[in-house]
Design a protein around this motif. Structure first.
Motif, mmCIF file in Angstrom:
data_model
loop_
_atom_site.group_PDB
_atom_site.id
_atom_site.type_symbol
_atom_site.label_atom_id
_atom_site.label_comp_id
_atom_site.label_asym_id
_atom_site.label_seq_id
_atom_site.Cartn_x
_atom_site.Cartn_y
_atom_site.Cartn_z
ATOM 1 N N ASP A 1 0.831 -1.214 0.000
ATOM 2 C CA ASP A 1 0.000 0.000 0.000
ATOM 3 C C ASP A 1 0.858 1.253 0.000
ATOM 4 O O ASP A 1 0.526 2.257 -0.649
ATOM 5 C CB ASP A 1 -0.922 0.001 1.222
ATOM 6 N N GLN A 2 1.970 1.215 0.721
ATOM 7 C CA GLN A 2 2.836 2.400 0.773
ATOM 8 C C GLN A 2 3.494 2.682 -0.570
ATOM 9 O O GLN A 2 3.602 3.833 -0.983
ATOM 10 C CB GLN A 2 3.889 2.202 1.867
ATOM 11 N N ILE A 3 3.964 1.655 -1.255
ATOM 12 C CA ILE A 3 4.604 1.893 -2.546
ATOM 13 C C ILE A 3 3.575 2.333 -3.582
ATOM 14 O O ILE A 3 3.867 3.129 -4.476
ATOM 15 C CB ILE A 3 5.371 0.629 -3.017
ATOM 16 N N ARG A 4 2.360 1.828 -3.475
ATOM 17 C CA ARG A 4 1.301 2.269 -4.394
ATOM 18 C C ARG A 4 0.894 3.709 -4.103
ATOM 19 O O ARG A 4 0.493 4.441 -5.010
ATOM 20 C CB ARG A 4 0.097 1.342 -4.277
ATOM 21 N N ALA A 5 1.012 4.120 -2.856
ATOM 22 C CA ALA A 5 0.655 5.491 -2.508
ATOM 23 C C ALA A 5 1.712 6.486 -2.942
ATOM 24 O O ALA A 5 1.449 7.689 -3.050
ATOM 25 C CB ALA A 5 0.429 5.608 -0.994
ATOM 26 N N SER A 6 2.904 5.992 -3.194
ATOM 27 C CA SER A 6 3.978 6.872 -3.660
ATOM 28 C C SER A 6 3.817 7.124 -5.165
ATOM 29 O O SER A 6 2.984 6.511 -5.836
ATOM 30 C CB SER A 6 5.327 6.232 -3.360
ATOM 31 N N THR A 7 4.631 8.012 -5.687
ATOM 32 C CA THR A 7 4.558 8.342 -7.111
ATOM 33 C C THR A 7 5.948 8.469 -7.698
ATOM 34 O O THR A 7 6.874 8.940 -7.035
ATOM 35 C CB THR A 7 3.789 9.656 -7.336
ATOM 36 N N ALA A 8 6.080 8.016 -8.931
ATOM 37 C CA ALA A 8 7.322 8.194 -9.680
ATOM 38 C C ALA A 8 7.195 9.347 -10.659
ATOM 39 O O ALA A 8 8.096 10.176 -10.787
ATOM 40 C CB ALA A 8 7.689 6.906 -10.418
ATOM 41 N N THR A 9 6.064 9.447 -11.340
ATOM 42 C CA THR A 9 5.869 10.522 -12.317
ATOM 43 C C THR A 9 5.812 11.877 -11.630
ATOM 44 O O THR A 9 6.187 12.900 -12.208
ATOM 45 C CB THR A 9 4.572 10.287 -13.103
ATOM 46 N N GLY A 10 5.353 11.927 -10.384
ATOM 47 C CA GLY A 10 5.240 13.203 -9.674
ATOM 48 C C GLY A 10 6.359 13.468 -8.701
ATOM 49 O O GLY A 10 6.261 14.392 -7.884
ATOM 50 N N SER A 11 7.431 12.687 -8.752
ATOM 51 C CA SER A 11 8.531 12.885 -7.815
ATOM 52 C C SER A 11 9.326 14.132 -8.170
ATOM 53 O O SER A 11 9.207 14.676 -9.271
ATOM 54 C CB SER A 11 9.456 11.660 -7.830
ATOM 55 N N ASN A 12 10.168 14.568 -7.205
ATOM 56 C CA ASN A 12 10.982 15.760 -7.427
ATOM 57 C C ASN A 12 12.361 15.410 -7.975
ATOM 58 O O ASN A 12 13.307 16.176 -7.816
ATOM 59 C CB ASN A 12 11.126 16.540 -6.120
ATOM 60 N N ALA A 13 12.497 14.257 -8.604
ATOM 61 C CA ALA A 13 13.789 13.855 -9.179
ATOM 62 C C ALA A 13 14.174 14.796 -10.302
ATOM 63 O O ALA A 13 13.305 15.357 -10.994
ATOM 64 C CB ALA A 13 13.705 12.423 -9.702
ATOM 65 N N PRO A 14 15.483 15.016 -10.514
ATOM 66 C CA PRO A 14 15.923 15.903 -11.612
ATOM 67 C C PRO A 14 15.347 15.474 -12.962
ATOM 68 O O PRO A 14 15.150 14.282 -13.219
ATOM 69 C CB PRO A 14 17.449 15.753 -11.581
ATOM 70 N N GLN A 15 15.099 16.442 -13.812
ATOM 71 C CA GLN A 15 14.473 16.171 -15.097
ATOM 72 C C GLN A 15 15.337 15.290 -15.998
ATOM 73 O O GLN A 15 14.815 14.551 -16.827
ATOM 74 C CB GLN A 15 14.173 17.499 -15.820
ATOM 75 N N ASP A 16 16.672 15.365 -15.843
ATOM 76 C CA ASP A 16 17.520 14.563 -16.720
ATOM 77 C C ASP A 16 17.355 13.067 -16.469
ATOM 78 O O ASP A 16 17.763 12.240 -17.291
ATOM 79 C CB ASP A 16 18.987 14.958 -16.585
ATOM 80 N N LEU A 17 16.749 12.691 -15.335
ATOM 81 C CA LEU A 17 16.470 11.283 -15.078
ATOM 82 C C LEU A 17 15.295 10.776 -15.912
ATOM 83 O O LEU A 17 15.033 9.574 -15.949
ATOM 84 C CB LEU A 17 16.186 11.052 -13.599
ATOM 85 N N ARG A 18 14.581 11.714 -16.548
ATOM 86 C CA ARG A 18 13.472 11.353 -17.428
ATOM 87 C C ARG A 18 13.806 11.624 -18.898
ATOM 88 O O ARG A 18 12.987 11.360 -19.783
ATOM 89 C CB ARG A 18 12.210 12.136 -17.061
ATOM 90 N N ALA A 19 15.014 12.136 -19.167
ATOM 91 C CA ALA A 19 15.366 12.593 -20.513
ATOM 92 C C ALA A 19 15.400 11.421 -21.490
ATOM 93 O O ALA A 19 15.877 10.331 -21.185
ATOM 94 C CB ALA A 19 16.717 13.293 -20.492
ATOM 95 N N LEU A 20 14.887 11.676 -22.696
ATOM 96 C CA LEU A 20 14.915 10.706 -23.787
ATOM 97 C C LEU A 20 15.643 11.309 -24.973
ATOM 98 O O LEU A 20 15.533 12.521 -25.231
ATOM 99 C CB LEU A 20 13.488 10.312 -24.190
ATOM 100 N N PRO A 21 16.410 10.525 -25.705
ATOM 101 C CA PRO A 21 17.133 11.074 -26.862
ATOM 102 C C PRO A 21 16.189 11.402 -28.013
ATOM 103 O O PRO A 21 15.087 10.847 -28.115
ATOM 104 C CB PRO A 21 18.087 9.931 -27.241
#
Length: 772
Positions: free
Chosen positions: A412-432
């Protein structure tokens, strides 16, 4: 005597075979290539190679042009002109390279360019001190390599062509070329070693005219009888035969020594002894190893072996995933503790590892490490990804203990968390740019209507593990054994590949869904053995074919969560329901990501140990740590001893000829002995004059000297057409006696130099300096 025969019986043509400006440029380029080539093992492919090529080529071409223009100029002008112009043109090339990087368009150096170069060099030094090989091809590294290449080109041209010192050039190329392999404990590439041997062969075979002089004219008949010419001490034969023998010995030595050297960046050593750890996804060759060996053994308090990480890879340019370059601190300071968010369990454990068949600049550790103890050598801790990087050490034969602390959220805790809405740097989502559509389309199709980010990622993991086949051969057969976007697209089509393809495809598909993702390189969990530790714990074994890569996705409040998409390999990620049923599934906000503390962790002795594993001393290098450097040094010494070997072969050949009465061979060996010992051996000196001087100044036996002088004079003045030289008997006894007397009248240092670095194989300029 025939018209094309000299007074010494040699061919009446050019007294030496000189190379012109073009030959000088080509030979310098070969030496520069052999010197710079090993950098490819310690710097990743990038713009540095183009910058080095342009700078080096500019310097070499400038030298050829100046030599062509000054061939008839005075030596005092021609000699310094070449390095001065080369240095200036090299600065222009480097300025253009730096200006492009810094946004300037000037060719001539300006104060701004000098400041930019200084900044680049300082940044490169910091990257080298704080990084690990292979270094990323940053602008600072590229500029530094280009500058070093230009300087090496000037130095090599000066020593090899202007000073005509081929042995010195050989030492320079060998020393500089061997440095990268020694620094990273990877030795020298066998192919490079063979190239080095061939380069030294050409260095010693080609001669160059003195600066400021035209090509020597061909010696022709002047209408006088050759017998009327007083014999001089000009070179009697070209050095073609010694060069051929030298080349044979050089290649033979390279072929014998190179199998003993570790491969430079391929990761696998010849002979099956160990695997060199690599922070890249070039795992195919190691995974296809026909006979895997034990990489390491471990025991853990949990009784369940963990995944072991070496490095993380975040940056993807469409072709390759680049290893991260995290900030580091000395390992003695530790990584800091892990603080769990409220309501999330924190599991602490301890693992002891003993490495056996690996070497390299990383220590395999479980996630998330908080402290490492017992390692030997100097290591750094990278807090950003919880990895251990060498400062001055090697992973071979290590025995160390790792404390770890892992967050264990409930389902339940991992489902309550979010990856798309995290505050991780944008380059961790960068695509070529140019990402094949099949990657994003497949991701959207697979996740369908999954409600949470975690459920979407589990859907991807299940899709890969259920619908794909693990194969080490299909990628090679179908030509997509790589990590570029085209290889990923083909993998998604054929649905066969190995861990590199599974991890790369999963990470790109997760990023296409807006989630921060990266790839980890390390080892799968080990296999249980029948051995036990002193306290009864199971010993697990990890083999070299368990090299692995897997993706991680960043979740708010949880951090990096690993997934296992590779079919039939590893343990798939799954979180359990709360056992108490009281968990409300809430987590801290996105900004409350747990951070490591800065508190240091002091070292203490290990309280766990692997059976039969002697604890390595903290300051004593192990065998596997030392052997790569030892073999590299041995190989370099073998190559540097090639001139001494060819000189011994040359002496044996001439003595054999002297035994048959060959006066030319005997006199040539006497002159070479003088040169080797650093004694005067002027070409303008007649044999009788030299003989008298050696008797007077060097204590040579008058009777033995008279035998040699009369023999060479009779050979030189033999009547043309007589059919053969006069029979003078065995000339070896007087030759050997005089050579021994000459050695007795010089210092021990000169005798040693004559054996190890024979001056008779050096160029004419150094000989003129040392024997005049």
């Amino acid at each position: 005597m025939p018209a094309d025969v000299s007074a010494y019986g040699g061919p009446l043509q050019e007294r030496r075979r000189d190379g012109g400006p073009v030959a000088a440029a080509l030979l310098t380029a070969l030496g520069l290539l052999v010197t710079v080539w090993p950098l490819s093992a310690v710097v990743q492919p990038g713009s540095w190679s183009a910058g080095a090529a342009v700078t080096g080529a500019t310097v070499i071409v400038a030298g050829a042009v100046v030599r062509s223009l000054t061939r008839r100029a005075p030596a005092w002008l021609a000699t310094p002109a070449v390095p001065v112009v080369q240095f200036g043109t090299g600065l222009i090339a480097l300025t253009a390279f730096v200006a492009r990087q810094a946004g300037h368009g000037w060719l001539l150096p300006t104060p701004e360019v000098w400041r930019a170069i200084d900044a680049f060099l300082s940044a490169a030094l910091d990257e080298i001190r704080g990084g690990v090989a292979p270094l990323a091809p940053s602008p600072a590294v590229a500029v530094s390599v280009a500058a070093a290449t230009g300087l090496i080109a000037v130095m090599l041209d000066l020593v090899l062509v202007t000073l005509r010192a081929p042995l010195v050039a050989a030492v320079l190329v060998t020393a500089l070329g061997a440095v990268p392999g020694v620094i990273v404990h990877q030795g020298a590439n066998p192919v490079w070693f063979i190239g080095l041997a061939l380069a030294i062969l050409l260095f010693l075979h080609v001669r160059f005219a003195p600066p400021g002089s035209a090509r020597p004219a061909t010696v022709t008949e002047d209408g006088r009888s050759p017998a009327r010419h007083a014999p001089t001490d000009a070179p009697l034969r070209t050095r073609r035969l010694p060069a051929v023998v030298l080349g044979f010995l050089a290649v033979l030595a390279a072929l014998i020594v190179s199998p003993l050297l570790p491969l430079s960046a391929s990761g696998l050593s010849i002979g099956g002894g160990s695997t060199t750890l690599s922070a890249t996804l070039n795992l195919g060759q190691d995974l296809r190893r026909p006979s895997p060996v034990t990489a390491l053994t471990l025991i853990t308090q949990d009784g369940t072996p963990p995944y072991l990480r070496i490095a993380t890879l975040t940056r993807f340019d469409g072709s390759t995933w680049q290893p991260d370059r995290p900030s580091t601190v000395p390992l003695s300071q530790g990584f800091g503790d892990i603080t769990a968010p409220e309501g999330v369990a924190l599991h602490k454990t301890r693992t002891t590892i003993r490495t056996a068949g690996i070497s390299g600049s990383w220590l395999p550790v479980p996630y998330q490490a908080t402290a490492v103890r017992g390692e030997s050598g100097s290591w750094n801790a990278a807090g950003d990804n919880r990895t251990v990087i060498a400062a001055n050490a090697d992973a071979a034969e290590q025995n160390y203990t790792i404390d770890t602390a892992t967050l264990e959220p409930t389902l339940d805790q991992i489902r309550a968390s979010t990856a798309t809405g995290s505050n991780a740097p944008q380059d961790l989502r960068a695509l070529p740019a140019g990402l094949p559509a099949i990657i994003a389309d497949s991701a959207r199709e697979v996740v369908g209507g999954a409600a949470t980010d975690y459920d979407r990622l589990i859907a991807l993991q299940t899709w890969f593990r259920a619908g794909f086949r693990y194969s080490l051969q299909t990628p090679v057969d179908d030509g997509f054994d790589g990590t570029n976007v085209d290889a990923v697209a083909k993998f998604l089509t054929v649905r066969e590949g190995y861990c590199v393809h599974f991890a790369g495809a999963f990470a790109l598909m997760a990023r296409s869904l807006g989630m921060p993702a990266r790839i980890v390189v390390g080892y799968l969990p080990g296999t249980a053995t029948d051995r036990r530790s002193d306290d009864g714990r199971v010993v697990f074994e990890v083999s070299t074919d368990q090299l692995h890569s897997w993706p991680e996705v960043y979740f708010s409040g949880i951090g990096w969560v690993p997934f296992e998409p590779t079919a039939t390999r590893g343990v798939p990620t799954a979180f359990a329901e709360s056992s108490s049923g009281s968990d409300d599934g809430t987590l801290p906000s996105a900004g409350a990501t747990p951070q490591p503390t800065t508190s240091g962790v002091a070292k203490d002795p290990k309280n766990l140990d692997v059976p039969d594993a002697g604890a390595a001393g903290a300051s004593t290098p192990t065998v596997q740590q030392v052997m790569p450097v030892v073999w590299t040094v041995v190989g370099v010494l073998v190559v540097l001893l090639i001139p001494a070997m060819i000189r011994r072969v040359q002496t044996a050949r001439r003595r054999a000829a002297a035994g048959r009465g060959d006066a030319v061979a005997a006199w040539s060996e006497l002159r070479a002995t003088l040169q080797d010992l650093g004694l005067p051996a002027s070409s303008a000196e007649s044999p009788r004059g030299r003989g008298a001087r050696l008797v007077r100044e060097r204590g040579a036996d008058p009777a033995d000297m008279e035998v040699l002088v009369r023999a060479i004079e009779r050979s030189s003045y033999a009547r043309a057409g007589s059919g053969s030289a006069p029979d003078v008997g065995d000339l070896r006894p007087p030759l050997d006696a005089i050579r021994a007397q000459l050695r007795e009248h010089v210092s021990r240092r000169d005798r040693l130099t004559a054996v190890l670095a024979p001056r008779s194989l050096l160029g004419a300029r150094l000989l003129a300096t040392s024997t005049s």
